[in-house]
Scaffold this active site. Structure first.
Site, short mmCIF file in Angstrom:
data_model
loop_
_atom_site.label_atom_id
_atom_site.label_comp_id
_atom_site.label_asym_id
_atom_site.label_seq_id
_atom_site.Cartn_x
_atom_site.Cartn_y
_atom_site.Cartn_z
N ASP A 228 6.94 67.84 -5.98
CA ASP A 228 5.73 68.48 -6.81
C ASP A 228 6.18 69.74 -7.78
O ASP A 228 5.82 69.91 -8.74
CB ASP A 228 4.86 69.20 -5.58
CG ASP A 228 3.83 69.90 -6.12
OD1 ASP A 228 3.01 69.41 -7.24
OD2 ASP A 228 3.38 70.94 -5.80
N TYR B 233 2.44 67.99 3.14
CA TYR B 233 1.12 67.81 2.47
C TYR B 233 0.13 67.18 3.69
O TYR B 233 -1.05 67.44 3.85
CB TYR B 233 1.13 66.87 1.40
CG TYR B 233 1.33 67.65 0.17
CD1 TYR B 233 2.75 68.00 -0.22
CD2 TYR B 233 0.61 67.87 -0.75
CE1 TYR B 233 2.94 68.63 -1.35
CE2 TYR B 233 0.80 67.98 -2.16
CZ TYR B 233 1.84 68.59 -2.27
OH TYR B 233 2.10 69.36 -3.31
N ASP C 171 6.66 69.78 -12.14
CA ASP C 171 6.14 71.04 -12.89
C ASP C 171 7.11 71.69 -13.83
O ASP C 171 6.94 71.97 -15.06
CB ASP C 171 5.46 72.17 -12.27
CG ASP C 171 3.84 71.74 -11.96
OD1 ASP C 171 3.57 70.74 -12.01
OD2 ASP C 171 3.19 72.83 -11.46
N ASP D 289 17.19 74.03 -4.67
CA ASP D 289 17.37 75.05 -5.22
C ASP D 289 18.11 74.90 -6.37
O ASP D 289 18.11 75.09 -7.63
CB ASP D 289 17.44 76.45 -4.41
CG ASP D 289 18.69 76.25 -3.63
OD1 ASP D 289 19.38 75.12 -3.46
OD2 ASP D 289 19.10 77.12 -2.97
C1 IPM Z 1 0.29 67.11 -8.41
C2 IPM Z 1 -0.70 68.25 -8.06
C3 IPM Z 1 -1.25 67.86 -6.72
C4 IPM Z 1 -0.19 67.99 -5.71
C5 IPM Z 1 -2.47 68.85 -6.10
C6 IPM Z 1 -3.45 68.79 -7.09
C7 IPM Z 1 -2.98 68.56 -4.96
O1 IPM Z 1 -0.11 69.50 -8.05
O2 IPM Z 1 -0.15 65.86 -8.51
O3 IPM Z 1 1.48 67.50 -8.87
O4 IPM Z 1 0.16 69.13 -5.28
O5 IPM Z 1 0.37 66.82 -5.35
MG MG Z 2 1.79 69.42 -9.07
#
Ligand code: IPM
Ligand code: MG
Length: 369
Positions: A248, A142, A252, A224
């Site tokens: 990240d 990042y 999700d 993975d």
């Molecule tokens: C998160 C989001 C952020 C990230 C984006 C919006 C920059 O996906 O907080 O997980 O990638 O960290």
């Molecule tokens: Mg994210």
């Protein structure tokens, strides 16, 4: 009675919508528990770009850094999505994380048994799931430089850089191990040590640090494999600790265990005071969801639960944090669902603002009991 400064950064898309519901709850906590919250709203992301030309002004960063906590909605949207633009809404959240030194991102994932039937996964798989992902937040790909594009005789080229220091790895791993100590005493350290040099350093340091925590069981997983085990045996995890990009992606995925991205709050923390509190930024893990903006479809629970994390980790108000979490559970138990989590036949589908109001009412009621 206690006094706190809180910076409010609703942002873009559904950010302001879910924020409104979080504020209902925050105001009730303030009144019912006799605190004083001094709230200062700031512009971030696309909203800030439209007004000032940048996603995060120095003034906003300054306001955030002198607050006790920052409550953050979400940033981004099609309007500012030009991939070649040098100013992008996401710079706001990255700038705040980095500028405030918030290197540890905690993303708890608990699966409410009442929501088993709303999930895409089977009850047997979900049963007992209660994990926290500790994600490194201010380093890695990042922030690594060079990060650029260019064109040469072989066409378009691009580079990103993953760079980490041993200190950055050590401090995030310690957050993971300390947290595990207060929980079920198991750490899953996630890397890609079969490929990446940074991951080999990570694993080396994780192994060294683990010696300071003989009471904590350690498991090393490649990212993975971790992605696969997360949906195969989620209940086996306690604390997952990992670098920025892997965290990240895995969070999700993990959000689907809890039913939806709309359910997961997060806390971004820096250095702590002796009593465990300190400046933090609190945000749902979901984004701005441009496709559902303004329709009352957004789930405000991740945002509301982020308020609970703020009360706990930055303001030291544990009882108040629990009041919010219990209220959310009760509303879910009553069968109310926003559209994103309404899989079960019994669910009563309600709007963003109805959900906020119901949680708020439960908090009021719990005070009268
Ligand atoms: C998160 C989001 C952020 C990230 C984006 C919006 C920059 O996906 O907080 O997980 O990638 O960290
Ligand atoms: Mg994210």
């Amino acid at each position: 009675m206690a006094f706190f400064n809180i910076a409010l950064a609703p942002g873009d898309g559904i950010g302001p919508e879910v924020f409104e519901e979080a504020l209902k709850v925050l105001h009730s906590i303030e009144r019912l528990y006799s605190h004083e919250f001094s709230l200062k709203e700031v512009l971030v992301g696309g909203a800030s770009i439209d007004e000032t030309g940048v996603a995060l002004t120095d003034e906003v960063l300054d306001t955030a850094s002198t607050s006790n906590a920052v409550l953050f909605g979400a940033v981004g949207g099609p309007k500012w999505d030009d991939p070649s633009a040098s100013v992008r809404p996401e710079q706001a959240i990255l700038g705040l994380r980095k500028g405030l030194g918030l290197f540890a991102n905690l993303r708890p994932v608990r699966v409410n048994p009442i929501m088993f039937e709303d999930s895409a996964l089977k009850r047997e798989v979900l049963e007992g799931t209660d994990l926290v992902v500790v994600r490194e937040l201010t380093g890695g790909v990042y922030f690594g430089r060079p990060q650029k594009r260019w064109t040469n005789s072989r066409g378009r080229q691009a580079v990103d850089t993953v760079r980490y220091s041993e200190k950055e790895f050590e401090r995030i791993l310690r957050v993971g191990f300390e947290l595990a100590r207060s929980r079920r005493k198991k750490v899953t350290s996630v890397d890609k040590a079969n490929i990446l040099e940074t991951s080999r350093l990570w694993r080396e340091i994780a192994t060294e640090i683990s010696e300071d925590y003989p009471d904590v069981e350690v498991e090393h997983l490649l990212v993975d494999a971790c992605a696969m085990h997360l949906i195969r045996r989620p209940a086996d995890f306690d604390v997952i600790v990992t670098e920025n990009l892997f965290g990240d992606i895995l969070t999700d995925e993990a959000s689907m265990l809890a039913g939806s991205m709309g359910m997961l709050p997060s806390a971004s923390l820096g250095r702590r005071r002796k009593n465990g509190t300190g400046l933090g930024l609190y945000e749902p893990i979901h984004g701005t969801a441009p496709d559902i903006v303004g329709q009352g479809l957004a789930n405000p629970l991740a945002m509301i639960l982020s308020v609970a994390l703020m009360l706990r980790y930055s303001l030291g108000l544990e009882k108040e944090a629990e009041a919010i979490e219990v209220a959310v559970e009760k509303v879910i138990a009553d069968g109310y669902r926003t559209a994103d989590i309404a899989g079960g036949v019994q669910s009563k589908v309600i709007s963003t603002s109805q959900m906020g109001t119901l949680v708020d009412e439960k908090i009021e009621l719990s005070q009268k009991e």
